[in-house]
Design a protein around this motif. Structure first.
Motif, PDB file in Angstrom:
ATOM      1  N   TYR A  93      33.421  19.552 119.702  1.00  0.00           N
ATOM      2  CA  TYR A  93      34.799  19.208 120.062  1.00  0.00           C
ATOM      3  C   TYR A  93      35.048  19.854 121.416  1.00  0.00           C
ATOM      4  O   TYR A  93      35.116  21.070 121.533  1.00  0.00           O
ATOM      5  CB  TYR A  93      35.768  19.738 119.013  1.00  0.00           C
ATOM      6  N   TYR A 108      37.353  20.352 124.662  1.00  0.00           N
ATOM      7  CA  TYR A 108      38.730  20.185 125.136  1.00  0.00           C
ATOM      8  C   TYR A 108      38.889  20.830 126.509  1.00  0.00           C
ATOM      9  O   TYR A 108      38.123  21.713 126.907  1.00  0.00           O
ATOM     10  CB  TYR A 108      39.732  20.776 124.144  1.00  0.00           C
ATOM     11  N   THR A 160      43.523  12.849 119.769  1.00  0.00           N
ATOM     12  CA  THR A 160      44.882  13.365 119.717  1.00  0.00           C
ATOM     13  C   THR A 160      45.556  12.824 118.479  1.00  0.00           C
ATOM     14  O   THR A 160      45.168  11.763 117.972  1.00  0.00           O
ATOM     15  CB  THR A 160      45.681  12.982 120.977  1.00  0.00           C
ATOM     16  N   SER A 163      39.062  16.057 124.022  1.00  0.00           N
ATOM     17  CA  SER A 163      40.506  16.144 123.833  1.00  0.00           C
ATOM     18  C   SER A 163      41.115  16.975 124.948  1.00  0.00           C
ATOM     19  O   SER A 163      40.415  17.756 125.606  1.00  0.00           O
ATOM     20  CB  SER A 163      40.836  16.779 122.477  1.00  0.00           C
ATOM     21  N   PRO A 185      41.837  22.443 119.004  1.00  0.00           N
ATOM     22  CA  PRO A 185      42.151  21.988 117.648  1.00  0.00           C
ATOM     23  C   PRO A 185      43.449  22.566 117.081  1.00  0.00           C
ATOM     24  O   PRO A 185      44.211  21.866 116.411  1.00  0.00           O
ATOM     25  CB  PRO A 185      40.930  22.445 116.833  1.00  0.00           C
ATOM     26  N   LEU A 239      46.541  20.449 117.797  1.00  0.00           N
ATOM     27  CA  LEU A 239      46.657  19.054 117.375  1.00  0.00           C
ATOM     28  C   LEU A 239      47.900  18.883 116.506  1.00  0.00           C
ATOM     29  O   LEU A 239      48.198  19.706 115.646  1.00  0.00           O
ATOM     30  CB  LEU A 239      45.419  18.637 116.581  1.00  0.00           C
ATOM     31  N   TYR A 240      48.607  17.801 116.721  1.00  0.00           N
ATOM     32  CA  TYR A 240      49.819  17.454 115.960  1.00  0.00           C
ATOM     33  C   TYR A 240      50.832  18.604 115.998  1.00  0.00           C
ATOM     34  O   TYR A 240      51.562  18.844 115.050  1.00  0.00           O
ATOM     35  CB  TYR A 240      49.456  17.099 114.513  1.00  0.00           C
ATOM     36  N   ILE A 299      42.600  20.792 110.360  1.00  0.00           N
ATOM     37  CA  ILE A 299      42.137  21.652 111.455  1.00  0.00           C
ATOM     38  C   ILE A 299      41.043  22.594 110.951  1.00  0.00           C
ATOM     39  O   ILE A 299      40.020  22.795 111.624  1.00  0.00           O
ATOM     40  CB  ILE A 299      43.319  22.436 112.047  1.00  0.00           C
TER      41      ILE A 299
END
Length: 398
Positions: free
Chosen positions: A76, A78, A155, A183, A187, A190-191, A204
């Motif tokens: 992942y 970012y 996302t 991203s 993490p 996120l949201y 997560i």
């Protein structure tokens, strides 16, 4: 030499990157080099996993047991927009020796998931399946189609997606799927501030268990370097202004496919007419002639850090409601470190005229911010994530 030809000539991400640097196509960057090496290690791990499955019956059996104990962890990645995340992931996707692989924009993948879920539910209603829960068969189909999933722009802004993700990816990981994603946020973010976010938090934890998290802290946003050479406040309106806005938009898109989007905010939808990566483009009417409020503007800027606004008219007292929204919009963009590219009928100090009213007083702040958001200091600080470090009054000409 085409991209495919380069891949054949340079069979690792690092070799391909070094060749691009030697050709002057990229400036060598230590963070990108480290990520290229990390992608190459993942390619090796996936290659070993694939070979263990292809060995003799007994060897495959032991290989499977080993793989089950030590599953391959994905990546992942970012970081800020324009740092090279997508470029390097695309090299990885092209080079990884796996036939069942898929590369998609995350929004497109989730749209596909929703369609599959809907189709399964319809089949259940027609009596074509006895499986009421759509997640297991959808996960089966996705895992059968792709063992390695590569997502760009991972996302989560939609509550429906948020509620699906934990169950769906639990099922995918059990089926051996390896996730690679880029991203703009880590993490844990996120949201962020999403409705019922506590229900999303298990995802997560699940994600962190199955991927290594890498921050691509590259020193340069190459798209913004180009954008810095373009005017960011264009006036007056007309064909020339339209061409300048279109040139700046193409620079920011940087080849990313343009799409529309929809944000769901407190039960209502806010359409995003044009979006590409971390940038969105609106008309003045899209943002200020509709009954939008602070929460809508905040949701937009949390999703998109570069905002284009076309065709801002000169406003007066008869359009004070639109002026109020424009004031609120600029305040929100400024407070959230956004970059603004705008075409307007007049210079900032002439955008609003009225003999009285609170809007006239408040618009003085908007005028000041519109000037500051053009300054070299603001643009540099915005790139670094803190435009409020920009000096007051340090402006460039309109």
């Amino acid at each position: 030499m085409s991209f495919d030809e380069k891949l054949k000539a340079f069979p690792s991400v690092r070799e391909h990157y070094d060749a691009m640097a030697a050709a002057g196509e990229v400036d060598p960057d230590q963070a990108q080099l480290a990520l290229a090496d990390r992608f190459d290690r993942l390619i090796e791990e996936l290659g070993e996993k694939r070979l263990s499955k292809k060995s003799s019956a007994l060897g495959w059996l032991f290989g499977r047991k080993t793989a089950n104990r030590e599953p391959v962890k994905g990546l992942y990645v970012y970081g800020e927009v324009g740092r090279g995340k997508t470029m390097l992931m695309d090299m990885f996707h092209a080079l990884v020796p796996v036939k069942r692989k898929r590369r998609a924009h995350f929004n497109d993948f989730m749209a596909d998931v929703h369609e599959r879920i809907h189709a399964h539910r319809q089949a259940f209603k027609r009596g074509e399946t006895k499986q009421e829960d759509p997640i297991p068969p959808v996960a089966d189909a996705l895992a059968e189609a792709a063992w390695v999933l590569c997502f760009d722009e991972f996302t989560v802004t939609d509550i429906t997606d948020a509620m699906i993700l934990s169950r769906l990816f639990s099922a995918l990981f059990v089926r051996g799927v390896v996730l690679v994603a880029t991203s703009n946020v880590k993490p844990d973010n996120l949201y962020r501030d999403g409705l019922n976010r506590q229900l999303f938090l298990p995802f997560i934890d699940l994600l962190r268990w199955h991927v290594d998290v890498v921050n691509l802290d590259s020193r340069t946003d190459y798209r913004l370097e180009k954008l810095n050479r373009q005017p960011v406040y264009v006036t007056p309106l007309g064909d020339t202004a339209q061409r300048q806005m279109d040139i700046a938009w193409e620079i920011v898109k940087d080849g990313v496919e343009e799409r529309s989007d929809v944000l769901t905010i407190k039960g209502h939808e806010v359409p995003i007419p044009r979006a590409a990566g971390n940038a969105a483009r609106f008309s003045f009417a899209d943002l200020c002639s509709r009954p939008l409020g602070a929460s809508d503007y905040m949701a937009i800027v949390r999703r998109y850090q570069t905002i284009f606004i076309d065709d801002v008219p000169a406003l007066d007292y008869s359009r004070r409601n639109e002026a109020k929204r424009f004031i609120l919009l600029i305040d929100t963009l400024y407070d959230h470190h956004a970059r603004l590219v705008i075409s307007a009928e007049a210079a900032p100090e002439k955008l609003y005229s009225a003999p009285s009213g609170t809007e006239a007083f408040e618009f003085d702040r908007t005028t000041s911010r519109l000037f500051e958001m053009q300054s070299a200091e603001y643009l540099k600080a915005a790139e670094e994530g803190d435009p409020r470090a920009a000096s007051d009054g340090a402006v460039t000409g309109v």
